[in-house]
Design a protein around this motif. Structure first.
Motif, PDB file in Angstrom:
ATOM      1  N   TRP A  60       0.819  -1.201   0.000  1.00 19.93           N
ATOM      2  CA  TRP A  60       0.000   0.000   0.000  1.00 19.93           C
ATOM      3  C   TRP A  60       0.868   1.273   0.000  1.00 19.93           C
ATOM      4  O   TRP A  60       0.573   2.238  -0.696  1.00 19.93           O
ATOM      5  N   PHE A  61       1.946   1.234   0.764  1.00 17.40           N
ATOM      6  CA  PHE A  61       2.865   2.383   0.828  1.00 17.40           C
ATOM      7  C   PHE A  61       3.490   2.660  -0.541  1.00 17.40           C
ATOM      8  O   PHE A  61       3.509   3.807  -1.003  1.00 17.40           O
ATOM      9  N   PHE A  62       3.987   1.594  -1.187  1.00 15.24           N
ATOM     10  CA  PHE A  62       4.647   1.792  -2.482  1.00 15.24           C
ATOM     11  C   PHE A  62       3.646   2.203  -3.567  1.00 15.24           C
ATOM     12  O   PHE A  62       3.952   3.045  -4.420  1.00 15.24           O
ATOM     13  N   LEU A  63       2.441   1.653  -3.534  1.00 17.05           N
ATOM     14  CA  LEU A  63       1.427   2.053  -4.498  1.00 17.05           C
ATOM     15  C   LEU A  63       1.051   3.525  -4.298  1.00 17.05           C
ATOM     16  O   LEU A  63       0.888   4.275  -5.270  1.00 17.05           O
ATOM     17  N   SER A  64       0.921   3.917  -3.042  1.00 17.36           N
ATOM     18  CA  SER A  64       0.596   5.323  -2.741  1.00 17.36           C
ATOM     19  C   SER A  64       1.714   6.246  -3.218  1.00 17.36           C
ATOM     20  O   SER A  64       1.461   7.327  -3.768  1.00 17.36           O
ATOM     21  N   LEU A  65       2.953   5.811  -3.010  1.00 15.65           N
ATOM     22  CA  LEU A  65       4.100   6.614  -3.432  1.00 15.65           C
ATOM     23  C   LEU A  65       4.120   6.776  -4.947  1.00 15.65           C
ATOM     24  O   LEU A  65       4.364   7.876  -5.470  1.00 15.65           O
ATOM     25  N   ILE A  66       3.827   5.681  -5.647  1.00  9.25           N
ATOM     26  CA  ILE A  66       3.800   5.735  -7.108  1.00  9.25           C
ATOM     27  C   ILE A  66       2.702   6.676  -7.586  1.00  9.25           C
ATOM     28  O   ILE A  66       2.901   7.486  -8.504  1.00  9.25           O
ATOM     29  N   VAL A  67       1.547   6.617  -6.955  1.00  4.79           N
ATOM     30  CA  VAL A  67       0.431   7.490  -7.330  1.00  4.79           C
ATOM     31  C   VAL A  67       0.808   8.951  -7.105  1.00  4.79           C
ATOM     32  O   VAL A  67       0.531   9.819  -7.940  1.00  4.79           O
ATOM     33  N   ILE A  68       1.449   9.242  -5.985  1.00  4.76           N
ATOM     34  CA  ILE A  68       1.860  10.620  -5.674  1.00  4.76           C
ATOM     35  C   ILE A  68       2.871  11.114  -6.704  1.00  4.76           C
ATOM     36  O   ILE A  68       2.765  12.240  -7.214  1.00  4.76           O
ATOM     37  N   ILE A  69       3.855  10.265  -7.025  1.00  8.64           N
ATOM     38  CA  ILE A  69       4.876  10.648  -8.008  1.00  8.64           C
ATOM     39  C   ILE A  69       4.234  10.908  -9.366  1.00  8.64           C
ATOM     40  O   ILE A  69       4.544  11.906 -10.034  1.00  8.64           O
ATOM     41  N   LEU A  70       3.330  10.029  -9.769  1.00  7.48           N
ATOM     42  CA  LEU A  70       2.651  10.205 -11.059  1.00  7.48           C
ATOM     43  C   LEU A  70       1.812  11.485 -11.065  1.00  7.48           C
ATOM     44  O   LEU A  70       1.766  12.208 -12.070  1.00  7.48           O
ATOM     45  N   ALA A  71       1.169  11.777  -9.936  1.00  5.89           N
ATOM     46  CA  ALA A  71       0.363  12.989  -9.840  1.00  5.89           C
ATOM     47  C   ALA A  71       1.236  14.238  -9.952  1.00  5.89           C
ATOM     48  O   ALA A  71       0.888  15.200 -10.645  1.00  5.89           O
ATOM     49  N   VAL A  72       2.385  14.209  -9.289  1.00  3.87           N
ATOM     50  CA  VAL A  72       3.323  15.341  -9.351  1.00  3.87           C
ATOM     51  C   VAL A  72       3.818  15.535 -10.785  1.00  3.87           C
ATOM     52  O   VAL A  72       3.859  16.659 -11.292  1.00  3.87           O
ATOM     53  N   LEU A  73       4.178  14.433 -11.437  1.00  3.67           N
ATOM     54  CA  LEU A  73       4.663  14.516 -12.813  1.00  3.67           C
ATOM     55  C   LEU A  73       3.570  15.021 -13.754  1.00  3.67           C
ATOM     56  O   LEU A  73       3.838  15.807 -14.668  1.00  3.67           O
ATOM     57  N   LEU A  74       2.349  14.575 -13.528  1.00  2.00           N
ATOM     58  CA  LEU A  74       1.236  14.998 -14.376  1.00  2.00           C
ATOM     59  C   LEU A  74       0.986  16.501 -14.220  1.00  2.00           C
ATOM     60  O   LEU A  74       0.800  17.223 -15.213  1.00  2.00           O
TER      61      LEU A  74
END
Length: 336
Positions: free
Chosen positions: A10-24
Protein backbone atom coordinates in the motif's frame (compact mmCIF):
# COMPACT_ATOMS: atom_id res chain seq x y z
CA UNK A 1 3.47 -10.93 8.40
CA UNK A 2 0.61 -10.65 5.91
CA UNK A 3 -0.46 -7.31 7.39
CA UNK A 4 3.11 -5.96 7.10
CA UNK A 5 3.30 -7.02 3.45
CA UNK A 6 -0.05 -5.41 2.72
CA UNK A 7 1.10 -2.17 4.41
CA UNK A 8 4.32 -2.16 2.37
CA UNK A 9 2.48 -2.72 -0.90
CA UNK A 10 0.00 0.00 0.00
CA UNK A 11 2.86 2.38 0.83
CA UNK A 12 4.65 1.79 -2.48
CA UNK A 13 1.43 2.05 -4.50
CA UNK A 14 0.60 5.32 -2.74
CA UNK A 15 4.10 6.61 -3.43
CA UNK A 16 3.80 5.73 -7.11
CA UNK A 17 0.43 7.49 -7.33
CA UNK A 18 1.86 10.62 -5.67
CA UNK A 19 4.88 10.65 -8.01
CA UNK A 20 2.65 10.20 -11.06
CA UNK A 21 0.36 12.99 -9.84
CA UNK A 22 3.32 15.34 -9.35
CA UNK A 23 4.66 14.52 -12.81
CA UNK A 24 1.24 15.00 -14.38
CA UNK A 25 0.80 18.42 -12.75
CA UNK A 26 4.36 19.40 -13.73
CA UNK A 27 3.68 18.36 -17.34
CA UNK A 28 0.43 20.34 -17.35
CA UNK A 29 2.20 23.49 -16.13
CA UNK A 30 4.94 22.96 -18.73
CA UNK A 31 2.35 22.84 -21.51
CA UNK A 32 0.60 25.96 -20.23
CA UNK A 33 3.67 28.08 -19.46
CA UNK A 34 6.45 26.99 -21.80
CA UNK A 35 5.23 24.84 -24.68
CA UNK A 36 4.68 26.37 -28.12
CA UNK A 37 3.34 24.10 -30.89
CA UNK A 38 5.22 23.88 -34.15
CA UNK A 39 2.09 24.68 -36.17
CA UNK A 40 1.33 27.87 -34.24
CA UNK A 41 -0.94 30.40 -35.93
CA UNK A 42 -0.33 33.94 -34.72
CA UNK A 43 -2.07 37.12 -35.86
CA UNK A 44 0.20 40.19 -35.75
CA UNK A 45 -2.84 42.47 -35.75
CA UNK A 46 -4.46 40.95 -32.68
CA UNK A 47 -4.36 43.28 -29.67
CA UNK A 48 -4.29 42.18 -26.04
CA UNK A 49 -7.59 42.19 -24.19
CA UNK A 50 -8.43 44.85 -21.65
CA UNK A 51 -9.44 48.48 -21.42
CA UNK A 52 -5.85 49.71 -21.59
CA UNK A 53 -5.40 48.18 -25.04
CA UNK A 54 -8.86 48.88 -26.40
CA UNK A 55 -8.25 52.62 -25.94
CA UNK A 56 -5.14 52.59 -28.17
CA UNK A 57 -6.03 49.72 -30.50
CA UNK A 58 -6.01 51.93 -33.62
CA UNK A 59 -2.54 53.33 -32.84
CA UNK A 60 -1.10 49.86 -32.25
CA UNK A 61 -2.60 48.56 -35.49
CA UNK A 62 -1.25 51.56 -37.44
CA UNK A 63 2.30 50.93 -36.17
CA UNK A 64 2.05 47.24 -37.04
CA UNK A 65 0.75 48.01 -40.53
CA UNK A 66 3.60 50.46 -41.13
CA UNK A 67 6.16 47.79 -40.24
CA UNK A 68 4.31 45.10 -42.18
CA UNK A 69 4.30 47.16 -45.39
CA UNK A 70 7.96 48.17 -45.20
CA UNK A 71 10.23 46.14 -47.52
CA UNK A 72 12.36 43.64 -45.63
CA UNK A 73 14.54 40.59 -46.13
CA UNK A 74 13.92 37.41 -44.15
CA UNK A 75 17.18 36.14 -42.66
CA UNK A 76 18.10 33.20 -40.44
CA UNK A 77 20.84 32.11 -38.10
CA UNK A 78 21.51 29.04 -35.94
CA UNK A 79 21.12 29.04 -32.19
CA UNK A 80 23.70 27.53 -29.84
CA UNK A 81 21.49 24.43 -29.55
CA UNK A 82 20.75 24.00 -33.25
CA UNK A 83 17.46 25.86 -33.77
CA UNK A 84 16.79 27.96 -36.86
CA UNK A 85 16.11 31.52 -35.76
CA UNK A 86 14.35 33.92 -38.13
CA UNK A 87 14.27 37.70 -38.36
CA UNK A 88 13.16 40.54 -40.62
CA UNK A 89 16.02 42.74 -41.78
CA UNK A 90 15.17 46.33 -42.76
CA UNK A 91 17.92 48.24 -44.52
CA UNK A 92 18.09 51.99 -43.96
CA UNK A 93 21.63 52.94 -44.97
CA UNK A 94 24.98 51.30 -45.61
CA UNK A 95 27.20 51.47 -42.55
CA UNK A 96 24.41 52.62 -40.21
CA UNK A 97 24.14 51.32 -36.63
CA UNK A 98 22.10 48.14 -36.25
CA UNK A 99 19.24 47.89 -33.78
CA UNK A 100 18.22 44.32 -32.92
CA UNK A 101 14.65 44.10 -31.61
CA UNK A 102 13.30 41.29 -29.39
CA UNK A 103 9.56 40.79 -28.73
CA UNK A 104 7.62 39.49 -25.75
CA UNK A 105 6.08 36.26 -24.53
CA UNK A 106 3.85 34.43 -27.04
CA UNK A 107 4.05 37.34 -29.48
CA UNK A 108 6.13 38.14 -32.56
CA UNK A 109 8.42 40.81 -33.97
CA UNK A 110 5.76 42.23 -36.27
CA UNK A 111 3.45 42.95 -33.34
CA UNK A 112 5.68 43.92 -30.40
CA UNK A 113 8.52 45.58 -32.30
CA UNK A 114 6.42 47.93 -34.45
CA UNK A 115 6.98 50.94 -32.21
CA UNK A 116 10.69 50.20 -31.90
CA UNK A 117 10.88 49.79 -35.67
CA UNK A 118 9.29 53.20 -36.24
CA UNK A 119 11.69 54.93 -33.84
CA UNK A 120 14.76 53.09 -35.19
CA UNK A 121 13.87 54.24 -38.71
CA UNK A 122 13.73 57.84 -37.50
CA UNK A 123 17.14 57.39 -35.89
CA UNK A 124 18.57 56.11 -39.17
CA UNK A 125 19.37 52.62 -37.92
CA UNK A 126 19.28 49.38 -39.83
CA UNK A 127 16.90 47.00 -38.09
CA UNK A 128 16.88 43.30 -37.30
CA UNK A 129 13.44 42.41 -35.89
CA UNK A 130 13.80 38.95 -34.39
CA UNK A 131 11.17 36.25 -33.96
CA UNK A 132 12.32 34.63 -30.74
CA UNK A 133 12.75 30.86 -30.45
CA UNK A 134 9.45 28.96 -30.38
CA UNK A 135 7.65 31.98 -31.84
CA UNK A 136 6.38 32.80 -35.35
CA UNK A 137 8.91 31.68 -38.00
CA UNK A 138 11.67 30.63 -35.61
CA UNK A 139 11.89 26.95 -34.76
CA UNK A 140 11.65 25.31 -31.37
CA UNK A 141 8.76 24.59 -29.06
CA UNK A 142 10.02 25.68 -25.62
CA UNK A 143 9.80 29.28 -24.39
CA UNK A 144 12.35 29.78 -21.60
CA UNK A 145 11.53 33.30 -20.38
CA UNK A 146 14.92 34.66 -21.49
CA UNK A 147 17.11 31.86 -20.11
CA UNK A 148 18.05 30.37 -23.49
CA UNK A 149 16.85 33.37 -25.46
CA UNK A 150 19.72 35.45 -24.06
CA UNK A 151 22.13 33.13 -25.85
CA UNK A 152 20.17 33.80 -29.06
CA UNK A 153 21.09 37.49 -28.64
CA UNK A 154 24.70 36.43 -28.92
CA UNK A 155 23.91 34.38 -32.04
CA UNK A 156 22.27 37.38 -33.72
CA UNK A 157 25.18 39.65 -32.80
CA UNK A 158 27.58 37.14 -34.34
CA UNK A 159 25.38 36.97 -37.44
CA UNK A 160 25.44 40.78 -37.71
CA UNK A 161 29.21 40.98 -37.34
CA UNK A 162 29.71 38.36 -40.03
CA UNK A 163 27.26 40.05 -42.40
CA UNK A 164 28.28 43.64 -41.81
CA UNK A 165 31.36 44.46 -39.76
CA UNK A 166 32.55 44.19 -36.19
CA UNK A 167 32.86 47.99 -36.37
CA UNK A 168 29.09 48.40 -36.79
CA UNK A 169 27.55 49.71 -33.54
CA UNK A 170 24.81 47.41 -32.28
CA UNK A 171 21.91 48.32 -29.99
CA UNK A 172 20.00 45.51 -28.27
CA UNK A 173 16.35 46.41 -27.66
CA UNK A 174 13.46 44.46 -26.21
CA UNK A 175 9.90 44.64 -24.96
CA UNK A 176 8.60 42.63 -21.97
CA UNK A 177 10.20 39.15 -22.20
CA UNK A 178 12.37 40.59 -24.97
CA UNK A 179 13.50 43.32 -22.57
CA UNK A 180 14.46 40.75 -19.96
CA UNK A 181 16.18 38.72 -22.67
CA UNK A 182 18.52 41.58 -23.64
CA UNK A 183 19.16 42.42 -19.98
CA UNK A 184 20.11 38.81 -19.25
CA UNK A 185 22.41 38.98 -22.29
CA UNK A 186 24.26 41.91 -20.70
CA UNK A 187 26.27 39.46 -18.58
CA UNK A 188 27.46 37.49 -21.63
CA UNK A 189 30.78 38.13 -23.41
CA UNK A 190 29.26 40.51 -25.96
CA UNK A 191 31.58 42.05 -28.58
CA UNK A 192 32.71 45.63 -28.01
CA UNK A 193 30.52 46.93 -30.84
CA UNK A 194 27.40 46.15 -28.77
CA UNK A 195 27.16 49.64 -27.34
CA UNK A 196 23.72 49.97 -25.72
CA UNK A 197 20.73 48.10 -24.31
CA UNK A 198 17.18 49.48 -24.34
CA UNK A 199 14.69 47.55 -22.21
CA UNK A 200 10.97 48.40 -22.17
CA UNK A 201 8.92 46.90 -19.28
CA UNK A 202 11.27 44.03 -18.31
CA UNK A 203 10.67 41.63 -15.43
CA UNK A 204 13.23 41.17 -12.70
CA UNK A 205 13.39 37.38 -13.05
CA UNK A 206 11.44 34.49 -14.59
CA UNK A 207 10.48 33.30 -11.10
CA UNK A 208 9.15 36.73 -10.09
CA UNK A 209 6.91 37.15 -13.10
CA UNK A 210 5.62 33.56 -12.93
CA UNK A 211 4.78 33.96 -9.24
CA UNK A 212 3.06 37.27 -9.95
CA UNK A 213 0.94 35.84 -12.77
CA UNK A 214 0.05 32.84 -10.59
CA UNK A 215 -1.30 35.21 -7.93
CA UNK A 216 -3.20 37.15 -10.61
CA UNK A 217 -4.91 33.90 -11.55
CA UNK A 218 -5.86 33.25 -7.94
CA UNK A 219 -3.38 30.43 -7.46
CA UNK A 220 -1.11 30.38 -4.38
CA UNK A 221 2.32 30.97 -5.92
CA UNK A 222 4.10 29.07 -3.15
CA UNK A 223 2.13 25.99 -4.21
CA UNK A 224 2.11 26.53 -7.98
CA UNK A 225 5.71 27.62 -8.55
CA UNK A 226 7.44 24.33 -7.52
CA UNK A 227 5.36 22.45 -10.10
CA UNK A 228 6.10 25.08 -12.76
CA UNK A 229 9.83 24.93 -11.94
CA UNK A 230 9.74 21.13 -12.15
CA UNK A 231 7.87 21.22 -15.47
CA UNK A 232 10.53 23.53 -16.93
CA UNK A 233 13.32 21.32 -15.64
CA UNK A 234 11.93 17.91 -16.61
CA UNK A 235 10.12 18.68 -19.86
CA UNK A 236 11.58 22.00 -21.01
CA UNK A 237 15.16 20.98 -20.16
CA UNK A 238 16.09 24.29 -18.55
CA UNK A 239 16.24 25.83 -15.09
CA UNK A 240 14.23 28.91 -14.24
CA UNK A 241 16.90 29.76 -11.66
CA UNK A 242 19.80 29.81 -14.11
CA UNK A 243 19.90 33.60 -14.25
CA UNK A 244 17.79 36.72 -13.79
CA UNK A 245 17.69 40.25 -15.15
CA UNK A 246 18.79 41.61 -11.76
CA UNK A 247 21.74 39.21 -11.45
CA UNK A 248 22.82 39.85 -15.02
CA UNK A 249 22.94 43.65 -14.88
CA UNK A 250 25.21 43.41 -11.85
CA UNK A 251 27.83 42.29 -14.37
CA UNK A 252 26.83 44.67 -17.17
CA UNK A 253 29.39 46.95 -18.81
CA UNK A 254 27.06 48.42 -21.44
CA UNK A 255 24.87 51.52 -20.89
CA UNK A 256 21.27 50.51 -20.17
CA UNK A 257 18.04 52.44 -20.73
CA UNK A 258 15.00 51.19 -18.79
CA UNK A 259 11.47 52.35 -19.66
CA UNK A 260 8.33 51.25 -17.85
CA UNK A 261 4.66 52.19 -17.58
CA UNK A 262 3.54 53.09 -14.08
CA UNK A 263 0.15 51.48 -14.70
CA UNK A 264 1.64 48.21 -15.97
CA UNK A 265 -0.73 45.56 -14.64
CA UNK A 266 1.22 42.61 -16.03
CA UNK A 267 4.88 43.38 -15.22
CA UNK A 268 4.90 45.76 -12.24
CA UNK A 269 6.95 48.93 -12.61
CA UNK A 270 8.78 48.05 -9.39
CA UNK A 271 10.63 45.33 -11.32
CA UNK A 272 12.41 47.93 -13.48
CA UNK A 273 13.27 49.82 -10.31
CA UNK A 274 14.85 46.66 -8.89
CA UNK A 275 16.85 46.18 -12.08
CA UNK A 276 17.94 49.81 -12.13
CA UNK A 277 19.15 49.61 -8.53
CA UNK A 278 21.30 46.59 -9.43
CA UNK A 279 22.92 48.00 -12.61
CA UNK A 280 26.72 48.02 -12.53
CA UNK A 281 26.94 49.96 -15.80
CA UNK A 282 25.61 53.45 -16.47
CA UNK A 283 21.84 53.25 -16.48
CA UNK A 284 18.75 55.41 -16.83
CA UNK A 285 15.22 54.63 -15.67
CA UNK A 286 12.22 56.54 -17.01
CA UNK A 287 8.65 55.71 -16.01
CA UNK A 288 5.47 56.77 -17.81
CA UNK A 289 2.37 57.71 -15.80
CA UNK A 290 -0.86 55.96 -16.83
CA UNK A 291 0.93 53.69 -19.36
CA UNK A 292 0.05 50.00 -19.32
CA UNK A 293 2.21 47.04 -20.25
CA UNK A 294 4.22 47.78 -23.40
CA UNK A 295 2.32 51.02 -24.00
CA UNK A 296 4.87 53.70 -23.07
CA UNK A 297 5.60 54.60 -26.69
CA UNK A 298 1.95 54.53 -27.72
CA UNK A 299 0.86 56.67 -24.76
CA UNK A 300 3.59 59.31 -25.00
CA UNK A 301 5.62 58.97 -28.22
CA UNK A 302 7.10 62.49 -27.97
CA UNK A 303 8.66 61.88 -24.55
CA UNK A 304 9.68 58.33 -25.44
CA UNK A 305 11.50 59.50 -28.56
CA UNK A 306 13.20 62.33 -26.69
CA UNK A 307 14.44 60.05 -23.91
CA UNK A 308 15.67 57.39 -26.34
CA UNK A 309 17.39 59.89 -28.62
CA UNK A 310 19.23 61.62 -25.80
CA UNK A 311 20.29 58.29 -24.31
CA UNK A 312 21.74 57.10 -27.62
CA UNK A 313 23.39 60.49 -28.24
CA UNK A 314 25.26 60.04 -24.93
CA UNK A 315 27.07 56.98 -26.33
CA UNK A 316 30.31 58.04 -28.07
CA UNK A 317 30.24 55.20 -30.63
CA UNK A 318 26.87 56.40 -31.94
CA UNK A 319 27.51 60.14 -32.20
CA UNK A 320 29.27 60.02 -35.60
CA UNK A 321 26.18 58.34 -37.06
CA UNK A 322 23.60 60.53 -35.32
CA UNK A 323 25.15 63.98 -35.64
CA UNK A 324 23.79 64.69 -39.13
CA UNK A 325 20.36 63.17 -38.53
CA UNK A 326 17.72 65.99 -38.59
CA UNK A 327 15.37 64.07 -36.29
CA UNK A 328 18.12 63.54 -33.73
CA UNK A 329 19.25 67.16 -33.82
CA UNK A 330 15.67 68.36 -33.38
CA UNK A 331 15.20 66.15 -30.33
CA UNK A 332 18.50 67.35 -28.83
CA UNK A 333 17.49 71.00 -29.33
CA UNK A 334 14.17 70.40 -27.58
CA UNK A 335 15.96 68.70 -24.71
CA UNK A 336 18.39 71.61 -24.33
Amino acid sequence: MGADLFTMIWFFLSLIVIILAVLLIAFFTYRICFYSPEDRREDPYSVMDGEQYEAVCDSITACTRLMDKAPCQWVTTRSFDGLTLSARYYHTADGAPLQILFHGYRSMALRDCAGGFYLAKKLGCNILAVDQRAHARSSGHVITFGIKERMDCLSWVQYANERFSSDTPIILSGLSMGASTVLMASALPLPENVVAIMADCPYSSPADIIRKVSRDRHMPDTLAYPFIWLGAKLFGKFSLNETTSVESVRQAKIPILLLHGEDDRFVPCRMSREIYAACASRAELHTFPYAGHGLCYIMDPVRYERISTNFLWSIPALKPFLKDNPFVQKELEIHD
